[in-house]
Design an enzyme around this catalytic site. Structure first.
Site, PDB file in Angstrom:
ATOM      1  N   ALA A  68       0.856  -1.187   0.000  1.00 30.99           N
ATOM      2  CA  ALA A  68       0.000   0.000   0.000  1.00 30.99           C
ATOM      3  C   ALA A  68       0.893   1.239   0.000  1.00 30.99           C
ATOM      4  CB  ALA A  68      -0.894  -0.020   1.228  1.00 30.99           C
ATOM      5  N   GLY A 111       0.754  -4.889   1.182  1.00 36.83           N
ATOM      6  CA  GLY A 111      -0.367  -5.001   0.246  1.00 36.83           C
ATOM      7  C   GLY A 111       0.013  -5.731  -1.036  1.00 36.83           C
ATOM      8  N   GLU A 114      -0.408  -9.220  -0.198  1.00 34.94           N
ATOM      9  CA  GLU A 114      -1.856  -9.465  -0.048  1.00 34.94           C
ATOM     10  C   GLU A 114      -2.555  -9.511  -1.407  1.00 34.94           C
ATOM     11  OE1 GLU A 114      -1.841  -6.212   2.951  1.00 34.94           O
ATOM     12  OE2 GLU A 114      -3.221  -7.520   4.028  1.00 34.94           O
ATOM     13  N   GLU A 134       3.982  -4.820   7.743  1.00 39.92           N
ATOM     14  CA  GLU A 134       3.179  -3.703   8.266  1.00 39.92           C
ATOM     15  C   GLU A 134       3.505  -3.386   9.732  1.00 39.92           C
ATOM     16  OE1 GLU A 134       1.992  -6.082   6.273  1.00 39.92           O
ATOM     17  OE2 GLU A 134       0.531  -5.237   4.867  1.00 39.92           O
TER      18      GLU A 134
HETATM   19  C1  HXC Z   1       5.002   4.551  -0.990  1.00 41.23           C
HETATM   20  C2  HXC Z   1       7.069   3.703  -1.464  1.00 41.23           C
HETATM   21  C3  HXC Z   1       6.697   2.437  -0.934  1.00 41.23           C
HETATM   22  C4  HXC Z   1       5.378   2.289  -0.427  1.00 41.23           C
HETATM   23  C5  HXC Z   1       8.739   2.320  -1.599  1.00 41.23           C
HETATM   24  N1  HXC Z   1       8.330   3.578  -1.861  1.00 41.23           N
HETATM   25  N2  HXC Z   1       7.771   1.598  -1.038  1.00 41.23           N
HETATM   26  N3  HXC Z   1       6.227   4.735  -1.490  1.00 41.23           N
HETATM   27  N4  HXC Z   1       4.577   3.368  -0.470  1.00 41.23           N
HETATM   28  N5  HXC Z   1       4.925   1.148   0.070  1.00 41.23           N
HETATM   29  C6  HXC Z   1       9.104   4.684  -2.448  1.00 41.23           C
HETATM   30  C7  HXC Z   1      10.232   5.124  -1.538  1.00 41.23           C
HETATM   31  O1  HXC Z   1       9.767   6.019  -0.554  1.00 41.23           O
HETATM   32  C8  HXC Z   1      11.146   5.791  -2.531  1.00 41.23           C
HETATM   33  O2  HXC Z   1      10.632   7.063  -2.810  1.00 41.23           O
HETATM   34  C9  HXC Z   1      10.994   4.936  -3.777  1.00 41.23           C
HETATM   35  O3  HXC Z   1       9.746   4.241  -3.637  1.00 41.23           O
HETATM   36  C10 HXC Z   1      12.082   3.888  -3.902  1.00 41.23           C
HETATM   37  O4  HXC Z   1      12.116   3.155  -2.692  1.00 41.23           O
HETATM   38  P1  HXC Z   1      13.476   2.498  -2.141  1.00 41.23           P
HETATM   39  O5  HXC Z   1      13.196   1.977  -0.790  1.00 41.23           O
HETATM   40  O6  HXC Z   1      14.612   3.460  -2.303  1.00 41.23           O
HETATM   41  O7  HXC Z   1      13.666   1.313  -3.194  1.00 41.23           O
HETATM   42  P2  HXC Z   1      14.479  -0.048  -3.063  1.00 41.23           P
HETATM   43  O8  HXC Z   1      15.788   0.177  -2.356  1.00 41.23           O
HETATM   44  O9  HXC Z   1      14.489  -0.627  -4.431  1.00 41.23           O
HETATM   45  O10 HXC Z   1      13.617  -0.996  -2.098  1.00 41.23           O
HETATM   46  C11 HXC Z   1      12.344  -1.490  -2.537  1.00 41.23           C
HETATM   47  C12 HXC Z   1      11.558  -2.038  -1.314  1.00 41.23           C
HETATM   48  C13 HXC Z   1      11.432  -0.925  -0.254  1.00 41.23           C
HETATM   49  C14 HXC Z   1      12.274  -3.265  -0.751  1.00 41.23           C
HETATM   50  C15 HXC Z   1      10.191  -2.473  -1.858  1.00 41.23           C
HETATM   51  O11 HXC Z   1      11.035   0.293  -0.889  1.00 41.23           O
HETATM   52  C16 HXC Z   1      10.456  -1.230   0.839  1.00 41.23           C
HETATM   53  O12 HXC Z   1      10.770  -1.988   1.737  1.00 41.23           O
HETATM   54  N6  HXC Z   1       9.281  -0.585   0.782  1.00 41.23           N
HETATM   55  C17 HXC Z   1       8.284  -0.613   1.815  1.00 41.23           C
HETATM   56  C18 HXC Z   1       7.703  -1.985   1.996  1.00 41.23           C
HETATM   57  C19 HXC Z   1       6.605  -1.960   3.037  1.00 41.23           C
HETATM   58  O13 HXC Z   1       6.823  -1.622   4.187  1.00 41.23           O
HETATM   59  N7  HXC Z   1       5.392  -2.311   2.593  1.00 41.23           N
HETATM   60  C20 HXC Z   1       4.229  -2.277   3.412  1.00 41.23           C
HETATM   61  C21 HXC Z   1       3.430  -1.083   3.052  1.00 41.23           C
HETATM   62  S1  HXC Z   1       2.038  -0.926   4.114  1.00 41.23           S
HETATM   63  P3  HXC Z   1      11.572   8.368  -2.972  1.00 41.23           P
HETATM   64  O14 HXC Z   1      10.598   9.500  -3.014  1.00 41.23           O
HETATM   65  O15 HXC Z   1      12.507   8.382  -1.811  1.00 41.23           O
HETATM   66  O16 HXC Z   1      12.255   8.117  -4.281  1.00 41.23           O
HETATM   67  C22 HXC Z   1       0.907  -1.916   3.467  1.00 41.23           C
HETATM   68  C23 HXC Z   1      -0.271  -1.883   4.338  1.00 41.23           C
HETATM   69  C24 HXC Z   1      -1.455  -2.657   3.976  1.00 41.23           C
HETATM   70  O17 HXC Z   1       1.016  -2.527   2.453  1.00 41.23           O
HETATM   71  C25 HXC Z   1      -2.493  -2.450   5.022  1.00 41.23           C
HETATM   72  C26 HXC Z   1      -2.094  -1.793   6.305  1.00 41.23           C
HETATM   73  C27 HXC Z   1      -2.744  -0.523   6.648  1.00 41.23           C
END
Ligand code: HXC
Length: 260
Positions: A68, A111, A114, A134
């Protein structure tokens, strides 16, 4: 679809198979409201078509989806989340009747994982990573992860993944029963298209019925589920595809299914 805005998904039709590619590379295919609404409206329209026999949902070679969109969610209040019933639109994704294969390269997190769990079959590339991190953001899975992951892999693995935020590699996910095939990364999409073409080559009445019956195994008691299966099995004798399939076998020829 809103005119003027770049599409956050790409759509490709290959005979009876439609591949949807998540396309927000800069945000690692994070699932924001625009992507969700494009995805659902495109799939709902194609779901009705007798010309479409299977969907593939995929990302890029390096990331399926980072989950998400954290930037979209961060400032929302409890009241906004409830009022918008945030994520409830994902229910529409689960009511599609056409079989869906998730083809995952790279991370499928939160997400993203999911979304894969809402598909009927999951294929993973060797570089795939699946997890529900999450908890590291101060929340819990909100698109069915606590329920679907637990049903898919059992309580022990689901609790471990959800409480620690630990990711599974492709091979760990296969061992846990979360994915059905692991392929070399460069072959993943071909493998998914081959499987989707096989599914799409069968009668759509039969494939959607099979999917519906398997899905009921998550909802019903064994006794009710077996009765449900038997009634659908009986109903398929009202289709021309059943006559065609069985006649083709006896006549030693390939069946020509027509989807009714
Ligand atoms: C918004 C995101 C994002 C996300 C990454 N980005 N994941 N933006 N939502 N979920 C953005 C970063 O802020 C960054 O923006 C750009 O994408 C590149 O991200 P990096 O981390 O530099 O990329 P990389 O090193 O290739 O790593 C990829 C990754 C990592 C392993 C996927 O980004 C990551 O761990 N992301 C978060 C994963 C996560 O926690 N997912 C759960 C989300 S919550 P900028 O602007 O800096 O370029 C969820 C909730 C569901 O899904 C329901 C609960 C309420």
């Amino acid at each position: 679809l809103k005119k003027g805005k770049p599409m956050s998904i790409l759509i490709e039709k290959n005979h009876r198979v439609v591949t949807i590619r998540l396309n927000r590379p800069k945000a690692r295919n994070a699932l924001n409201t625009q992507l969700l609404s494009e995805l659902v409206s495109v799939l709902q329209e194609l779901d009705q078509s007798p010309e479409v026999g299977c969907f593939i949902i995929t990302g890029s070679d390096t990331v399926f989806s980072a989950g998400a969109d954290i930037k979209e969610m961060r400032s929302k209040s409890y009241h906004q989340m409830v009022q918008e019933d945030y994520f409830s639109k994902w229910e529409q994704f689960t009511t599609l009747r056409t079989p869906k294969i998730a083809a995952i390269c790279g991370p499928a997190l939160g997400g993203g994982c999911e979304l894969a769990l809402m598909c009927d079959i999951i294929f993973a590339a060797e570089n795939a990573l699946m997890g529900l991190p999450e908890i590291t953001l101060g929340v819990i899975p909100g698109i069915g992860g606590t329920q679907r992951l637990t049903k898919a892999v059992g309580k022990a693995k689901a609790m471990d993944m959800i409480l620690t935020g630990k990711h599974l590699s492709a091979f760990e996910a296969e061992k846990a029963g979360l994915v059905s095939r692991v392929c070399p990364t460069e072959q993943l999409l071909d493998e998914a298209i081959t499987a989707a073409s096989v599914i799409a080559g069968y009668g759509k009445f039969a494939t959607t019925s099979a999917k519906e019956a398997v899905d009921q195994a998550q909802e019903m008691s064994l006794k009710d589920g077996i009765l449900f299966e038997r009634r659908i099995f009986h109903a398929l004798f009202a289709t021309e595809d059943q006559k065609e399939g069985m006649s083709a076998f006896i006549e030693k020829r390939s069946p020509q299914f027509r989807g009714y």
